[in-house]
Design a protein around this motif. Structure first.
Motif, short mmCIF file in Angstrom:
data_model
loop_
_atom_site.label_atom_id
_atom_site.label_comp_id
_atom_site.label_asym_id
_atom_site.label_seq_id
_atom_site.Cartn_x
_atom_site.Cartn_y
_atom_site.Cartn_z
N ASN A 59 0.92 -1.18 0.21
CA ASN A 59 0.43 0.04 -0.29
C ASN A 59 1.18 1.55 0.13
OD1 ASN A 59 -2.40 1.50 0.33
ND2 ASN A 59 -1.85 1.56 2.25
N GLU A 60 0.57 2.09 -0.85
CA GLU A 60 1.62 3.30 -1.11
C GLU A 60 0.18 4.75 -0.46
OE1 GLU A 60 2.99 2.41 -5.04
OE2 GLU A 60 4.69 1.44 -3.70
N GLN A 61 -0.88 4.55 -0.51
CA GLN A 61 -0.89 5.46 -0.40
C GLN A 61 -1.96 5.83 1.47
OE1 GLN A 61 -4.89 6.80 -2.53
NE2 GLN A 61 -4.63 4.18 -3.15
N ARG A 62 -1.43 7.33 1.72
CA ARG A 62 -1.90 7.99 3.47
C ARG A 62 -2.93 6.66 3.80
NH1 ARG A 62 1.16 10.69 5.57
NH2 ARG A 62 -0.43 11.25 7.61
N PRO A 63 -3.06 6.34 5.19
CA PRO A 63 -4.21 6.35 5.52
C PRO A 63 -5.01 7.07 5.93
CG PRO A 63 -2.22 5.91 7.35
CD PRO A 63 -1.88 6.51 5.89
N ILE A 64 -6.28 6.97 6.37
CA ILE A 64 -7.29 7.93 6.98
C ILE A 64 -7.18 8.00 8.47
CG2 ILE A 64 -8.92 8.66 7.08
CD1 ILE A 64 -9.50 8.57 4.24
N ASP A 65 -6.71 8.08 9.19
CA ASP A 65 -6.76 8.04 10.60
C ASP A 65 -8.67 8.78 11.44
OD1 ASP A 65 -6.24 7.56 13.38
OD2 ASP A 65 -4.75 8.25 14.01
N PRO A 66 -9.07 7.52 11.55
CA PRO A 66 -9.93 8.12 12.07
C PRO A 66 -10.14 8.52 13.85
CG PRO A 66 -10.40 5.45 12.62
CD PRO A 66 -8.96 5.71 11.46
N VAL A 67 -9.15 8.55 14.45
CA VAL A 67 -8.93 9.07 15.54
C VAL A 67 -8.52 10.48 15.09
CG1 VAL A 67 -7.16 10.13 17.59
CG2 VAL A 67 -8.11 7.46 16.90
N LYS A 68 -7.59 11.02 14.40
CA LYS A 68 -7.25 12.15 13.81
C LYS A 68 -8.32 12.81 13.30
CE LYS A 68 -2.92 10.97 11.99
NZ LYS A 68 -1.86 11.47 12.22
N THR A 69 -9.43 12.27 11.88
CA THR A 69 -10.52 12.91 11.85
C THR A 69 -10.79 13.36 12.59
OG1 THR A 69 -9.78 11.20 10.26
CG2 THR A 69 -11.92 11.71 9.95
N ALA A 70 -11.50 12.10 13.57
CA ALA A 70 -12.58 13.03 14.66
C ALA A 70 -12.17 13.90 15.86
CB ALA A 70 -12.62 11.77 15.15
N LEU A 71 -10.64 14.51 16.20
CA LEU A 71 -10.01 15.55 16.57
C LEU A 71 -10.31 16.23 16.02
CD1 LEU A 71 -6.94 13.41 18.61
CD2 LEU A 71 -8.54 14.67 19.87
#
Lengths: 599, 351
Positions: free
Chosen positions: B166-178
């Motif tokens: 995998n070469e794409q950045r992940p979406i982190d649900p915690v950081k998104t929620a913050l």
């Protein structure tokens, strides 16, 4: 806690509570599975390995297995193990040709067995195939001992006794009926290599109260039952009192009803929960309208003009005297009218025919001193078993004594050490058939215990010989076998395969699994998924788990062996494996090479 | 999955809660997920949480979208209300249900596929509105139901079972929620129920949107050694920052923490969450600090877990919109539909 050593056969054996509780360690779950498959003869033969009288015990066993049954921990009633044993016996094919015989060439050793009851017959069963010459001495004209003379025919028909006893005698025993042994010394002089005493506990206890000898209508229970069994007595008065609260009392009251008793009362000194009679025997007596009067202590036989008219009792209540013992307090007195009294207050063994100067030591109660493991008396070559060894127990205990004594007799005759015996062994094998299929029926069946059908109350009193219990029907058997939890199919855990995903813990229907930090047993028991309060049941503790160093703990108490833990496990860290206990008998001792024994 | 039902055994000594119900009364149908799936473990923690909070099953609404995670509401609280919505659209359905019946406990169970790809917009807006619900993301980094493609939460460099990287950045649900204004932001791990259970209880009791991202390994497609969402990887890089202890209103606080080690948070119903700081420099009330803490530890390859941020007094959707205090279902028809004259009066205000 240290990791559990499951290689010790006792560990998994203890999980199979029924087998563990049975004195003869009969492989109950396996024979129930065989019945479920319709393999009645195989079930019978498996049963017979440890318990040589499946047909008899399928009717009258004291069934220590049932109170131990794990099923009773998830609902009130245990599996009807004894009833299922009878199913296998009733539906089994002829097995005589599948039993071992005495080899044509004997081994030259002669063994005398005194008494043709369950203990002696078991010894004969174990020694005959090894080539021993076995002579059975029986004072009565029939075999079976107390099984025939003391258990009424309406509970145990004579033909069942004959079938199973003949199977043993026909292996090649020499049976001498009407041959009481009057002198042990004399018998030994006949040149036997060993003697086994299996004479039971044939003397009923007496009750020396005023009036005891003023009438001939007071009977000793076991002697009276014997007279009924051999048709010396064919009637009794209408009003009968049975003194005692054990199983003999239940047989006496029910026999009385069949001999003409109309008003039959069982008089017990103790409250109901302290009575020695088995629950099912009490229930059967009460079903037949026997009145059970508790807390009545006998005081006097009332004999008027030479005729027994009644009996005086103190009505008592019981209280703890502070040291844990029960003390009786008399409330008042009552006189209960009666025509006959039967005393069923216990029995004891008696050995007037054993000379006291021949090296057999007797203890303060005049009972021979017998080694608990070898069953040998203090005189080499003389062995005791059954009730004659340690007092009244039950048939299945006598059978186990017989097996152990046979091993000792064999070793004694071959000049081997009697205390170096083969240990129990164990086979463990996976029951996995495919990913979600196991070779046993693991789906928990919530069905309730089936009830034994009985001959109607109207019919059963017509004749002393009518067997009251009818045996399970096909449908009852089908349901009851599925109630068995297959406790010999063990949950075997491989710590190194565990990824600690919790799947087994989540799926367990009785919360008996936990992954947690290790600790001391007492403390560990308090912090499991369900607190493990039954300390008589082990905690299984694994090696440290590879990821976190925690341990898998299983409380063996409530497991229903459904196998869902193993089915859920993604790495097969859990497996359902059948544990088969290997119990050594005399044949195994004979077949085991000497060098292996030494090892 | 298992092929026989978990038998219903009522054994002696079985625990019951204040309602007289057993744990088994909070279970649902038999799971059809793969054996060892982390989702089943989360289901089991939920069963335990509802049992311990003495919540009547009929007072719960379960919502989900599509995916392995979204199947799980069928496996707990079989007597609760529930809807399996369209892929990624669960928050909209939850919003509507919540608007109409505000007196229920809402629990949304979603996955990284459902919430972070097609449903990202819905997820973000539910937080923005501070919808009163517990929103779980059962996060395993793959699309398990379609045989193991990377999801939007897969880390850079992690390998799929068949070897693709995998070469794409992940979406982190915690950081998104913050970032989206979430008022209760937590991360747990299906393999650590001790930490997860009090967070679930606190999340259910939080007055607002409680988001818990639960790392939940997929044993079939993403539990190999090159995965960053496997049991082994998670256990190795696990970094608990804050441990939450949930204490119901009537219960005395027994946990003995030194002053400064634990932060008590009072919830609207009188219950308390005691936040024990495993990492001493962590402040669960400071959104910006939480963000930088996460970032720092992410750089070090660590997976930060615990109740990472809590804000207990932000108005919820109902407060902002000044909705009726009673569930709409319980309002009289005349109040719900005041008639044409009232409508005409309302319309006048917009002219």
């Amino acid at each position: 806690m240290k990791p559990t050593d499951t290689s010790d056969p006792d560990y998994f054996h203890k999980v199979v509570d029924c087998q563990w509780a049975c004195p003869a360690h009969t492989n109950v779950p396996e024979y129930i599975r065989l019945i479920a498959q319709g393999r009645y003869t195989d079930a019978y033969l498996l049963n017979r390995e440890s318990n040589v009288f499946p047909g008899i015990l399928g009717r009258v066993c004291d069934r220590p297995c049932e109170p131990a049954c794990r099923r009773a921990r998830v609902e009130d009633k245990p599996v009807a193990i004894c009833r299922l044993k009878r199913v296998a016996a009733d539906l089994s094919d002829e097995v005589a040709d599948q039993l071992p015989r005495r080899p044509a060439q004997g081994n030259g050793k002669r063994v005398a067995l005194i008494g043709a009851g369950c203990a002696s017959l078991t010894v004969a069963n174990d020694l005959l195939p090894l080539g021993y010459e076995v002579v059975i001495y029986e004072k009565l004209g029939e075999t079976g001992g107390l099984m025939r003379s003391n258990i009424p025919r309406f509970r145990l028909p004579p033909e069942i006794l004959d079938t199973e006893i003949n199977a043993i005698v026909e292996m090649g025993a020499e049976l001498r009926l009407n041959a009481p042994v009057e002198s042990l010394k004399g018998l030994l002089d006949e040149g036997f290599d060993a003697v086994f005493v299996g004479t039971g506990a044939p003397h009923g206890k007496n009750l020396e109260l005023p009036g005891r000898y003023d009438t001939d209508r007071i009977h000793i229970g076991i002697a009276w039952l014997e007279s009924v069994a051999f048709q010396h007595i064919e009637s009794i008065g209408e009003k009968v009192l049975i003194i005692g609260g054990g199983n003999t009392a239940m047989d006496c009251c029910r026999s009385s009803l069949r001999l003409g008793g109309k008003d039959v009362k069982v008089m017990a000194r103790k409250p109901r929960h302290l009575l020695k009679a088995s629950d099912w025997e009490l229930e059967d007596a009460e079903e037949e309208q026997v009145e059970l009067l508790l807390n009545h202590s006998p005081e006097e036989f009332i004999v008027e003009d030479g005729r027994l008219t009644g009996m005086k009792f103190a009505r008592v209540e019981w209280h703890d005297d502070g040291s844990g013992r029960l003390k009786a307090k008399t409330l008042d007195h009552v006189v209960i009218p009666c025509d006959d009294v039967i005393l069923a207050i216990g029995q004891e063994n008696a050995f007037p025919w054993i000379e006291r100067d021949m090296g057999i030591e007797f203890d303060e109660w005049n009972v021979p001193v017998v080694d608990k493991n070898t069953f040998e008396s203090t005189r080499p070559g003389v062995f005791f078993g059954g009730d004659s060894a340690f007092g009244p127990k039950n048939i299945i205990w006598a059978v186990e004594h017989g097996h152990q004594a046979a091993i000792s007799i064999h070793k004694y005759c071959q000049g081997e050490s009697m205390t170096e015996r083969l240990p129990y062994g164990m086979n463990l094998a996976s029951t996995k058939m495919s990913i979600h299929e196991w070779s046993y029926s693991n789906d928990f069946d919530p069905a309730e215990r089936r009830l034994m059908p009985h001959v109607s109350l109207k019919e059963r009193f017509k004749n002393l010989d009518i067997e009251v219990e009818l045996g399970f029907s096909y449908e009852q058997t089908l349901t009851e076998v599925e109630r068995c939890l297959n406790c010999d199919i063990q949950t075997v855990f491989a710590a190194k395969l565990c990824i600690e995903c919790d799947a087994c813990i989540d799926i367990c229907p009785v919360d008996c699994l936990t992954i947690t930090q290790n600790g001391a047993e007492q403390e560990l028991r308090t912090r499991l998924s369900a607190p493990a309060e039954n300390t008589s049941q082990d905690l299984y503790v694994s090696e440290d788990l590879p990821h976190t160093g925690r341990v898998m703990v299983k409380d063996e108490n409530l497991c229903v062996h459904c196998g869902l833990c193993a089915e859920r496990c993604p790495t097969a860290a859990w497996d359902m494996q059948k544990s088969e206990l290997i119990i050594p008998y005399a044949t195994d001792e004979a077949q085991c090479p000497k060098e292996q024994k030494a090892g | 999955m298992s092929f026989i039902r978990k038998p219903d055994i009522r054994y002696k000594g079985q625990r019951t809660n204040a309602l007289g119900l057993t744990l088994r009364d909070y279970e649902g149908g038999m799971s059809t997920l793969c054996a060892g799936c982390g989702h089943d473990s989360i289901t089991s923690a939920l069963v335990q949480a509802f049992f311990e909070l003495d919540i009547e099953p009929y007072r719960v609404a379960k919502l989900s979208g599509i995916g392995c995670s979204s199947k799980t509401p069928a496996y707990f609280l079989s007597q609760a209300h529930g809807i399996n919505a369209v892929h990624g659209r669960m928050p909209a359905v939850a919003t509507g249900a919540n608007a109409a019946a505000r007196d229920l406990y809402y629990i949304g169970v979603s996955g990284d596929g459902d919430s972070l790809s097609i449903g990202l917009g819905q997820f973000a807006h539910a937080m923005r509105r501070n919808l009163h619900m517990l929103y779980l993301i059962e996060n395993n980094g793959v699309y398990g139901l379609t045989k193991g493609q990377f999801s939007a939460s897969a880390d850079i460099g992690s390998k799929a079972k068949k070897g693709e990287i995998n070469e794409q950045r992940p979406i982190d649900p915690v950081k998104t929620a913050l970032a989206m204004g979430g008022t209760f932001v937590a991360r747990g791990f299906s393999g650590d129920k001790d930490q997860l259970l009090p967070m679930l209880k606190a999340g259910l009791k939080h007055d607002g949107f409680a988001m818990i991202d639960v790392l939940s390994p997929c044993v079939t497609f993403n539990d190999h050694e090159d995965s960053t969402k496997s049991y082994a990887h998670t256990r190795q890089f696990y970094h608990p920052a804050v441990h939450a202890d949930f204490i119901p209103p009537a219960e005395p606080i027994r946990a003995g923490y030194d002053e400064g080690e634990a932060v008590p948070v009072q919830l609207h119903d009188g219950s308390q969450v005691l936040l024990r700081k495993v990492a001493p420099d962590y402040d669960p009330h400071d959104r910006a600090a939480a963000m930088s803490y996460l970032e720092r530890h992410e750089q070090a390859g660590e997976i930060v877990t615990g109740l990472l941020y809590i804000e207990e007094h932000r108005p919820t959707m109902h407060a902002i919109n000044q909705t009726a205090a009673t569930a709409l279902r319980d309002l009289d028809y005349s109040v719900l539909n005041p008639g044409a004259a009232a409508l005409a009066e309302l319309q006048k205000r917009f002219r």
